[in-house]
Design a protein around this motif. Sequence first.
Motif, mmCIF file in Angstrom:
data_model
loop_
_atom_site.group_PDB
_atom_site.id
_atom_site.type_symbol
_atom_site.label_atom_id
_atom_site.label_comp_id
_atom_site.label_asym_id
_atom_site.label_seq_id
_atom_site.Cartn_x
_atom_site.Cartn_y
_atom_site.Cartn_z
ATOM 1 N N SER A 168 0.836 -1.216 0.000
ATOM 2 C CA SER A 168 0.000 0.000 0.000
ATOM 3 C C SER A 168 0.867 1.260 0.000
ATOM 4 C CB SER A 168 -0.951 0.004 1.192
ATOM 5 O OG SER A 168 -0.209 0.126 2.386
ATOM 6 N N THR A 187 -2.603 -3.384 -5.949
ATOM 7 C CA THR A 187 -2.193 -2.762 -4.689
ATOM 8 C C THR A 187 -2.697 -3.573 -3.492
ATOM 9 O OG1 THR A 187 -2.341 -0.663 -5.867
ATOM 10 C CG2 THR A 187 -2.166 -0.547 -3.471
ATOM 11 N N PRO A 197 -3.143 -4.434 0.660
ATOM 12 C CA PRO A 197 -3.598 -3.548 1.741
ATOM 13 C C PRO A 197 -2.502 -3.147 2.731
ATOM 14 C CG PRO A 197 -4.380 -5.795 2.098
ATOM 15 C CD PRO A 197 -3.717 -5.785 0.745
ATOM 16 N N ASP A 198 -1.411 -3.909 2.806
ATOM 17 C CA ASP A 198 -0.438 -3.679 3.887
ATOM 18 C C ASP A 198 0.782 -2.869 3.442
ATOM 19 O OD1 ASP A 198 -1.999 -5.158 5.656
ATOM 20 O OD2 ASP A 198 -1.185 -7.032 4.858
ATOM 21 N N ASP A 224 -11.964 -3.599 -7.399
ATOM 22 C CA ASP A 224 -11.714 -4.260 -6.109
ATOM 23 C C ASP A 224 -11.487 -5.746 -6.323
ATOM 24 O OD1 ASP A 224 -11.944 -1.952 -4.632
ATOM 25 O OD2 ASP A 224 -14.107 -2.179 -4.367
ATOM 26 N N LYS A 225 -10.489 -6.287 -5.633
ATOM 27 C CA LYS A 225 -10.170 -7.716 -5.692
ATOM 28 C C LYS A 225 -10.334 -8.304 -4.286
ATOM 29 C CE LYS A 225 -8.379 -9.396 -8.957
ATOM 30 N NZ LYS A 225 -9.016 -10.103 -10.091
ATOM 31 N N ASN A 229 -9.670 -9.950 -0.615
ATOM 32 C CA ASN A 229 -8.697 -9.680 0.451
ATOM 33 C C ASN A 229 -8.106 -8.267 0.394
ATOM 34 O OD1 ASN A 229 -9.039 -12.243 1.550
ATOM 35 N ND2 ASN A 229 -7.648 -13.128 0.032
ATOM 36 N N ASN A 230 -8.995 -7.323 0.044
ATOM 37 C CA ASN A 230 -8.653 -5.892 0.075
ATOM 38 C C ASN A 230 -7.560 -5.481 -0.902
ATOM 39 O OD1 ASN A 230 -10.545 -5.242 2.068
ATOM 40 N ND2 ASN A 230 -9.179 -6.093 3.633
ATOM 41 N N ARG A 231 -7.355 -6.314 -1.943
ATOM 42 C CA ARG A 231 -6.460 -5.849 -3.006
ATOM 43 C C ARG A 231 -7.267 -4.956 -3.940
ATOM 44 N NH1 ARG A 231 -5.773 -11.168 -3.524
ATOM 45 N NH2 ARG A 231 -6.374 -11.374 -5.698
ATOM 46 N N LYS A 232 -6.567 -4.146 -4.688
ATOM 47 C CA LYS A 232 -7.216 -3.280 -5.666
ATOM 48 C C LYS A 232 -6.360 -3.230 -6.922
ATOM 49 C CE LYS A 232 -9.604 0.370 -3.853
ATOM 50 N NZ LYS A 232 -10.794 1.067 -4.252
#
Length: 166
Positions: free
Chosen positions: A10, A126, A128-129, A151-152, A154-157
């Motif tokens: 991130s 991208t 999340p961490d 949006d993907k 597990n909070n990926r983008k």
Amino acid sequence: MVTLYNVISSDGFIARLDGSEDFIPDEVWNDLLDICKNYDTVVVGRKTYETILAYPQAMIKKFEDLKIQKIVVTNDNNFTAKPGYIITHSPKEAFSIGQNILLTSGPTLNSSALSEGLIDKVILNTLPDKINVGIKVFNNDPKLIPLSSIDKPNNRKLCFYSISKI
Ligand SMILES: NC(=O)c1ccc[n+]([C@@H]2O[C@H](COP(=O)([O-])OP(=O)(O)OC[C@H]3O[C@@H](n4cnc5c(N)ncnc54)[C@H](OP(=O)(O)O)[C@@H]3O)[C@@H](O)[C@H]2O)c1
């Protein structure tokens, strides 16, 4: 048309300073495999080629089974690669081999291609961490213009950008 694809933390890093990608979950490899299906050619620098060859065999096989040209860029005239990979000696030569090209590499080849004005679009997957320090996409930060995102799990983008020419 050349599209650069990288997976980033991130806070914008593609690998730790020692080159490790331990913060990138294996499932993200499937995103690359899916994205490759939209291109006829994938281009990597010699170091990324060697990074890929150190992945688990099952991940390598899925990549090598893709019906897409796989190109390695190196300055080394004596470099040999596994069957199925084409060796080239500049980004321009690599990109001349395909029509719709996905570049997925480290800052050395990414920056070289960028400085020659050869990258049309950027996709940053991208995570999340944050990892706080590491290797960036480019040696110098170009201005990326956000276009859209998806949006993907597990909070990926997946973030799509163009590159400002000024
Ligand atoms: N997170 C992600 O999406 C992602 C994706 C890819 C890579 N990575 C990471 O990026 C790191 C590697 O990045 P890197 O910048 O060190 O390496 P790289 O860009 O993958 O490869 C660099 C090598 O490519 C060749 N090269 C680059 N530009 C060239 C040019 N203009 N003409 C001819 N050859 C050229 C040279 O090979 P020779 O030395 O053989 O001449 C150079 O040493 C690794 O840690 C990898 O894990 C992360």
